[in-house]
Structure formats: C-alpha cells, structure tokens
Design an enzyme around this catalytic site. Sequence first.
Site, PDB file in Angstrom:
ATOM      1  N   PHE A 217       0.816  -1.226   0.000  1.00 32.31           N
ATOM      2  CA  PHE A 217       0.000   0.000   0.000  1.00 32.31           C
ATOM      3  C   PHE A 217       0.843   1.267   0.000  1.00 32.31           C
ATOM      4  CE2 PHE A 217      -2.242  -3.315   2.517  1.00 32.31           C
ATOM      5  CZ  PHE A 217      -3.173  -3.665   1.567  1.00 32.31           C
TER       6      PHE A 217
ATOM      7  N   ARG B  57       1.701  15.471  -6.482  1.00 38.07           N
ATOM      8  CA  ARG B  57       0.495  14.767  -6.903  1.00 38.07           C
ATOM      9  C   ARG B  57      -0.744  15.379  -6.257  1.00 38.07           C
ATOM     10  NH1 ARG B  57      -1.283  10.122  -9.745  1.00 38.07           N
ATOM     11  NH2 ARG B  57       0.819   9.704 -10.487  1.00 38.07           N
TER      12      ARG B  57
ATOM     13  N   GLU C 261      -4.736   2.676  -7.336  1.00 40.94           N
ATOM     14  CA  GLU C 261      -5.006   3.817  -6.465  1.00 40.94           C
ATOM     15  C   GLU C 261      -6.341   4.532  -6.681  1.00 40.94           C
ATOM     16  OE1 GLU C 261      -1.169   5.341  -7.856  1.00 40.94           O
ATOM     17  OE2 GLU C 261      -0.799   5.945  -5.800  1.00 40.94           O
TER      18      GLU C 261
END
Lengths: 791, 513
Positions: A249, A331, A740
Amino acid sequence: MNKPSELPPELTTAIPTPQPQVGISRVHEAAHLHVSGEAIYTDDIPEAHGTLHAALGLSPIAHGTLVSIDLDLLRRQPGVVAVLTAADIPGENNCGPLLHDDPILADGELRYVGQPVYAIIATDRELARRAAALARQAIVSTPLPAVLTARDAHAIGQYVVPPMHLTRGEPQAALAAAPHRLDGEWAVGGQEQFYLEGQISVALPQENQAVLVHCSTQHPSEMQQLVSHAMGWASHQVTVQCRRMGGGFGGKESQSALFACVAALAATRLRRPVKLRVDRDDDFLITGRRHGFDYRWSVGFDDDGRILAADIDLISNCGHSADLSAPVMTRALCHFDNAYWLPHVSMHGYCARTNTQSNTAFRGFGGPQGALAIELILDGIARRLGLDPLTVRQRNFYRDGQDITPYGQQVEDNQIGRLTDQLVRTSDYHARRAEIAAFNAASPVLKRGLALTPVKFGISFNVVHLNQAGALVHVYTDGSVLVNHGGTEMGQGLNTKVAQVVAHELGVPAAMVRATATDTSKVANTSATAASTGSDLNGKAAQDAARKIRQRLTPLAARLLDCAQDDVVFEGGEVRDAGAGTGTAGRTIGFKALVAQAYLARIQLWSDGFYATPGLHWDRAKLQGKPFFYFAYGASVAEVLVDTLTGESRVLRADVLHDVGQSLNPALDIGQVEGAFVQGQGWMTSEELVWHPQSGLLMTHAPSTYKIPTANDMPRDFRVALYDAPNRADSIHRSKAVGEPPLLLPFSVLLAIKDAVAACGPSRCDPPLRAPATPEAVLDAVEAVQATRAT
Amino acid sequence: MSSPRPLRFVHQGRVQSVTGLPPTTTVLQYLREHARCAGTKEGCAEGDCGACTVLVGELDADGDALALRNVNACIQLLPMLDGKALLTVEDLGDSTDLNPVQQALVDCHGSQCGFCTPGFAMTMQAIYERHQADGTRPTRQDLADDLAGNLCRCTGYRPILDAGERMFDAPIRLLDRGPIVDALRELQHDAPLHYEAPSRAGTPQRVFAPRSLDDFAALREAMPQARVVAGATDVGLWVNKQQRELGDVILTGRVEELRRIDTTTVTGSDRASERVTLRIGAAVPLEEAWAALTAHVPALRELWLRFASPPVRHAGTLGGNIANGSPIGDGPPALIALGARIVLRRGATQRTLPLEDFYLDYMKNALQPGEFVEALEVPSPPPGTRLRGYKIAKRYDSDISAVCAVLSLRLEDGVVRDARFAFGGMAAIVKRAAKAESAVTGRAWDEAAQAAAARALDEDFRPLTDLRASAGYRQRVAANLVRRFWLETRANAPIAAEAGSVWQAVNLRRSVA
C-alpha cells in the site's frame, strides 16, 4: 505443396477452441498457496543455519541531541552478539530515497519518538527485543523543543523541501470579482498502511564482499542501491529478492530500506545471516504513513455554483525527513482539480517538517488529499446555495473547451460526465434523495445522508524517467514459460496479470506460465511497484519480451506449416495456419513441439523486454507538462445512517462505477476497487492517528488502538461495477490502472455523513465535520449545526 | 507437590511432548519457530488481527465430542494447550487438495496479499464445522460477526463473505475428528500439569494446571505470589509487548468447577416473582458466559457481539475480565447493572460481595493475597425492569469502548423504584452513577427525569481525554445515552431500538432477516 499425409506427426488439422487469456477472471496465481498456508513470505523462508536476529532501540524523545549510548549495558544483555550504531555504517548513513536526509540510525540528533538509534543483534528475536527495549536507560540525550504539528511547523516556516506554487490565470482578481466567496479551513488525518505483514528483511552474506537480502519491499532496486550506499559498495555486490509481500500500500516503497540496510549491515559485519522482523508496535512507531493535510482556501463562484477562482494552501505533515513528501505534494497539487475545470487557480504546497515519523507513499500518494479538498469545497458551495451537491459537481465537470488542467495537460477522452450520468441512473440517486428527506423528517434520532463523488486520477509516475520497466521471459524446451519482471507482488495480482499477458502473447494456457520472485539480478534498474503502474509498465515489458520470442518462432512455424508468416497464429497451446482459403489452412503444430524444433534449430527461446511510457514530459520547476499517460475515472454514491445522539454512523449502501478501461482481469480489478473503497472508507471514518500532545509519542500504534475496517464495516449493500470502455491510450490491452484511483471513491461516505448531519441543522447549514468522521467528530458537527438552528 | 512433566497436546495428528521451552512461549512461537509450521502468520502479536488464528480442540465434559474453538495463537501460552488439540492451516487441505472452505476462498477471489488468509480459513473452518454439525447455514451477518476478529486490508471483505456462503455448496468435507478424539482421550490419563522450564530470563518458572477447585484453592493459597492465568488475552500482551516476567503461573482453565454455568430458580408466590440466578464460573469462556447472560437478559446482545472478537471471547474468561479490572471492560457494567455478586475464595473460605464493591481504584480490587475469583452470581432482573446495554467505540467490532453504559430501571406504575446506571470508560473504575440514579429514583420516568439524570452525570464523573475520546465527548455521550435509554423505555411512544441506534438498525434487522 505438402499433403496432409506428409505432415510431421506432431502436426494436426484440428481447430483449437479459442482460449482468451486476457479479459478473463483468472484467480490469483497464488490463491491456492494463500489458502493452504503454503505461500512463502519473507519470514517463512527457512532460516539459514546460524541466523541471528536484530531489533532496534528507539528514541524515547521527540527531539534532542544524542549525547551517548550505553553500549556496555546493551552488550551484556543475555544473547546479545553485537550492538550497531551509526558509527558502524561504513558507507552513507542514509535511507532516504530522494534527499539524503534520512539516517538509518540516529547520529547526533534525535528527531522523533521511535527513531531507530541502535540495532541489537542477538541469538534470538526475543532476546534482541529485550535488549533493544532498554532504550530509555541506554540512550543519553539532551531534549530540545519539538514541533509536533504541521500547523506549528508551517507557522515557523519549517519545511522538508521548499514550498511549491502552481498558478493559472488571475485567481486574485477573479476572486474579487466573483458573486460569491467561500473561505475555509479544514484538515484530514493521516492513515497507517497496516499491511498485515510487517516490515522485514533477511540478509545473507555471500562470497566476495556481497550480500543477498530477502526484503518485503515494493522497490527492490532502490533497496539494492541504498544497501550498497550504506555499505560503501557497488550495486552489483547486493542482490535483493522479493517473492511477495503481505500487503504494501505504499508503506514498503521507500520505508522498507531502513530494515534492509540494518539487516545487510549486520550480516556483512558479523558474517552471519541476520533477520530483522519488527514487532507491529515498532513498525507503527518507526515508519511513516499517509500524510495528514491542513488546508486553507478561498473560492469564488457564481449563482449556479460554478467555481470562478480558487486559492488554496495545502500543508502536509511530512515528519522529520523528506522521504517522498515532495512528489506526494506534487500529486496533491495535480489532483486538487479532481474532475473539475478551475479557470483561475493558485495552489501553494507546504511540506511541513515535524518531529514525527517521516510520512511516505500510501495508495493515492497525495492525490486523495488534493482531490478531497475540492470535494469539500464543492459540497460547501452547494450547501451555501441550497443546491444538490451533485448538481454543483456536474456543473463544474471538465468539458470540451474547458479541459485543460491547471498543470497544463489536456483532459482527453473525458469520461466523467457520461460515467456519472450512468451511475446516477443505476443508483437511483434522485429517487433516493427524496426518500431520504422523507425518512429524516420522520426520524428524530437517526438521520440518513447521501452523496455522490467522482474521481479523475492521473496515471503515470509524476517523474517521467520512472515510467519504464523491464521483463525477462524464458521458454524452456518443454514449452513451459517462466516470466520475471521488475514489478512486485503485494496482493494486487500483478503476477497473474503479467502471466496472462505472456500466455496471451504466446498463445499458451495460463497454466504453462509461471511468474517468479522479483530479483535485482534478473531485471535491473526497475521502478517501484507504485503509482498504480504495475500492470501498465511490467505488462507491456513482458508483452514485448514474449512478442520477441513469438516473432522468432514464427518463421520456423511458417516453414513447418508451409504457410505465410502472416498467417501463423499462436492460440490455445498450438500454432496454426489461419490463412483463409489456402490448402494448408487449419493445420496446427503444438507449441511444445514447435519449441522443441526451435531449440534444435538454435533459435533463442528467451528474451528480455522493455517498455517506456510514450509522450510524457514534466517541468518540475513550473509544475507544467503532460505528467500522465491517461486518466482513470470513477464515481460512487454512498448512503449512510448517522446516530445524532452518539455520532456513530454506518454505510448502508454504496454504488460504484469505476473505469478500468478494457479489464485484463475483471475479478482482480473489482477486488482492487472494493478493497480500495473499504480502505478509503476506513481513512474517512474510523482510522484515527493520535500523538501525545506533549511527548510526541504515537499513541495509536497497534490494531488495538488503530481501527481499520472489519467485515461489519463494509457497505451493507455494496454494488460495484466496471465501466465498460477501452482505454484510448495504447495501454496494455487497452486496460487502465486500478490500484489507487478507487481509494478516492469513498469520499462519498464522508460527504454522505456530512449530508446526514446537515439534516440536523437549518437549511443551507454547512456542518463542520472533521475527517476521520469518528463518532466524536460527527457528534461535534451535529451539535454545531443544532446550535445554529437554536440561535 | 507433584513432579514436573512435559507439556502434552495433540498436533499434526499425534501427541506432542514438549520440554525445555520457556513457559511463556506462545502457541504461535511454537508453531513458527519450533514445529516449523509457517502457515500461521504473525500480524500484530496482540490478538487483534487474526492472522494467527488456529483451532483448539477439547473433549466435552462427557469425553465424547470434540469442541473446536478459533483462538489467536499469538496470545495463547503453550502450557494452556496441555491436554488439548491444536489445529492449524496445515490441517486443512494442501494446495493440491483444497477443502471446501479453501476452494470457496479461491473461487470467490477471497485472498489478495494472502497474509491474513490462513487466519480467515481457520475461522471459516470453525464456522463450517459448527454449521455442518447443526445442519444450518450462516447469514452474511452471522459470517461478518464471526469474522470480527480477522482483519483483511486488501479485499474489503465482500469476496470473503461470498466464500463463507459458497463453502456450503460443495460436498461436505469435515475435519477428521476421530484420531484427535482418540489422542485427547489418551491425554486425559495424564496427571494435572506441573511444568517447569527456564523462563525467558533464564530463571526457573513453574506452571500448574489443577483440575479440581479444592486443589486450585490450596495451590493458590500456598502460592500467593503466583500469577493466575485464565485465557491470557491480556497476559499474552504483557509477555509479547512488555516482556514482563510472570513468575510461577497457575492456570484456571482445567478446573472443572470453574467452567460451569449453573442456574438456580427461586419460585415465589406467582410466576412473575420467579427469580433465576446464573452462577458463572470464573473460567467460563466469555463466549459461553455472554451467551448465557444474553439468554438471561436479551438486551445485552449488542454488548455480547461487540465484546472483543470471537477468538478473544473463546480464549478469555468472564472471571478474567472481572479480575483484570480494566476501567473500560464491558463485562463489569453489565454485571453491576444487573446487581451481580462476586464470589471470592481463599483456601476453604468463601465470601461474596456486590461486584461494584470489588473495584477499589484504578486496577485495584478487593482480592486478598491467596484469594481468587470463583464465580459471578447474576440475578435475573426483577419484574418491571427496563435495561439496555450501549457501547460507544470508533469501530463496531473488536474495539475498546470509549464509553460503555448499562442502564437499568425498575418501574412501578411509571415511577422509578430502583435505578442502576453502570458506566465504563468514565472513571478509573467501572462505576455506578450514584447522583444520576438518585436524580431519577422515586419520580416519574419522564423527560424531566432523564434530563436531571443527564445533568447529574456531570457530578458523577470526571472522565479523561485519551486516544479513544475526549473528556467532553465522553461526558456528552454518556448524557445522550441516558436520553436514548429514556426514548426507548418511556411509557409514552417509546422508539424502537432500530430507530435509536445505528447498530440495532443495521445488525439486528439483518440478523433477523
């Protein structure tokens, strides 16, 4: 022309049944191993004779000067073989992936409660842990003032990297001219990855100054580099292997390095195998997680709720070092737009340095924190105007002519409007909205809420050069196929998908293809399995390798089948002349027989493969360019029930429509969508991180105190569908990345809770709901809107 | 005193004999590090994630049938296995010969990273065995409740619940119990356990597991310094997380008298005055204790299902929960609200006291040296009693309460005659809200009365702020729970449970359906 009677015995004319290998729901390649306990994780590898065990002594204070370590005390503990400190690191004392600001073991400065200061190497793990636990006695330090929150760090301008600014148009002028203006502040907490398998590395010394490290990591190449730097070695002295992780993750992208480095250092110094498996509490205390974000915004909008201008500060809590915080913030800035056209916008990203664990990658990598802000803002605008938030969202969607992102990339192949329309229909959104209003009017204690949120998520690493991958495909003389690639398997089914791609390319049954452990000695210089790109990059690389082998086999097959090369088809474990109307049409030779012939003919039966995503460019200084190969889209509708006396809530129903392009494996993709939804729901509701406000100790450091969802928390009625449209970009079999993007879907859960809370207040109230929406956060919001009703 | 002997238990189809391992070796350590069975995983080493779930088998009281319970291997101490059977994922099918539980998990895509999967498979095997024996099938709600102690971070659980349904569709294939039963019968002839081995610190450490109450009492009196261990669901954490030395250990788990639930009925002049008293032995597993309590008082069902998780309820005991004395244990509020009495014993001397008098201060209780908890006596609520049990936590399952409230009133003609409001999480001990109780006693149970009680809670309690909740939230939610209690129990238009609680609205409705 050959007659059938003249065919070699292995040739037949039977028409094979088509056996598609991609686009089908093949089970995970290791599922039968998972359920039988036979799947081997790093800790399950039989321990080599003489294996020693390491444990880390952790800083008891949040900030201070490291004066000394009582090594004698530690060395005389039972079972202790060695104590290693920063002074024992022959190379560079750094495990930071980008900046070199992340010590493996503390040197001079103590930066957070839980920072590794020394490593105990002992004859067994428990004795190592007992000695490590003497940190409070062994570590002599002078405390310094600690900065524990991002707000405090921002106030004094303390950052891990310089602030980032992204501006388009004239936001201040547009704000001033807008008919309406909304100013807000908000915050969202961080999130622990909670991979079920904790961090672990096992290092085995090898001959001639070398080490083999078995590491649970998403990034073997970076582990190799950081270990070699720590040792002062060249990369070819270090081999890193990972067969699988018990979940990653993002938590094992950069932060597996500390453990790999300590194990490798100890193994090479002591010439003994060394295993470092940390206890869950230490894993929480040592490693970082998803960045919590603070926001401050001003937006201007018109009477219809269209955003005219937005100005936002995003402040991330990075912890003590940079780690991946800069690209995470990039991001975030590139996802503040989410699915919406923002004509005038300015964004300011501040990466706050605090005396806490260094925060890192976690599924979404800042994208969720960016998009969540605009979703909150739109919800607030809708409530201010008394409009359905869905309507306001739809009015702000990217559309033709309004399709350039703030970072300058055109939103081509925009699916969000059509996808949302479809979900509105299939979820019966409008009828349920009316039904919920009726329910709430008649229900004094329990209130229901509904929300739809969309997702647009950019696919590719935001750093152009990382978008490359390599693979190695071996065809053995018996026709069996082995594929190795640079990606890592952490449960997402990457090996299954890559094996499907290879099987498809070679036209063999999937059972003929086996994927092997990721190994830096097989494919070099790989990127992390991250940014959802695993299948996109490694699938293409493996396809390239398999295709090369097929192309080498084709002339031989044409010769054996006596047909044109263009007519040769590989399918169903056989190679066939698919030419229409020729006398040889339908003749086949088994793949195995062809391979055997090819070996005798000295044709190379293995190949490398390589892929680099085309068309990407990115100016890191200006935050402009085309960072993403394409966008993945999705939307979800959540309905919740909220108890206005206690603040407890439950998700009654969630409808999800998610775009994976033309799926390589629908079952695996649905698994990713559902898993990400529930994981994101946990972030939005029950997963709360609490640091002690004075000492800086993380108090929620185990599953007893940090609550991820259980089976009872998943939406009671969970309807997940894949949006059926091939990727317009030339991705692997026109699929889209899925790791994601669906993590953002359960924003609808948070906003549905907010919707239910709003039912307790006057019309047009905008509940001040915090995230995570724990019962306490919800009750606070309920009482706040009830108070506005009362006044 | 008896002489030491090896630990003996059934594993992998035969009796294993263990000597020399430290008495605090966990079952998980034994499996992974000594028996080389790596299928069982360590996720947290504190009984919260379920990756280490194994089945422990015991013969029932008649010595005929095998009872299988799923427990967390990480917090079971190996000596607790003596005389029992241990089944792990290696006892299911191997990867070339999957059993129905495993095959269903594969077919439904129920594993992703696979690390939690052996634990899920074991819990699901326990579910499978139980329902096949009963000829029943679980609902999805039953499955979710039974899986509350197994965390999965990858799947979101939907495919696992699917597998839980689908596993019943295949031809039946149960665990082979015959050889296990035979081996367990053999172990019944062993002397009561006295195990000795060096502790983790290298000093001698002894473990005793007496089988009769008198032996237990005598041993306890003779060894007042020894640590009494029941299910080790808390003690296991002392060992794993704090590296605490336990010293000599006396196990309660094999004392037959401590594992009994007895019911006594006192018949009055008419049926309405009939009173039933449950006597729950201190070593009764929590699951059985809560089942009995809930049969006695159905309103406690939510607390039962939300108390820890099934593996912890199978291992832990009500006596352990009571003696441990956590200020937020969910057992004491229920028992105090019910007017339970605690039976203590030292040697041959027995005494009983109201449970609320057992707790003196934070982690301090009335136990004297050499004394132990023998049982809890729980009377049935008198006629006219309204009782509700509420639990507030960040997560529904397997979470420690921010506040636990068990509220009880006896009404006569609409007037409160007796109030027992017991709260956990509001003070250093589980405590009755004396001011709130007196604020309602003797008056009509109306809105003003509940408001007075809610206000009085401010005088009763000064809760703390911690990682679970702030002091302010605890105070407000405690008052709101009194209000919820009133809404549900008022004479005029009481609201249904499913209109007043999200848990009731979702879980109970689904359970019944």
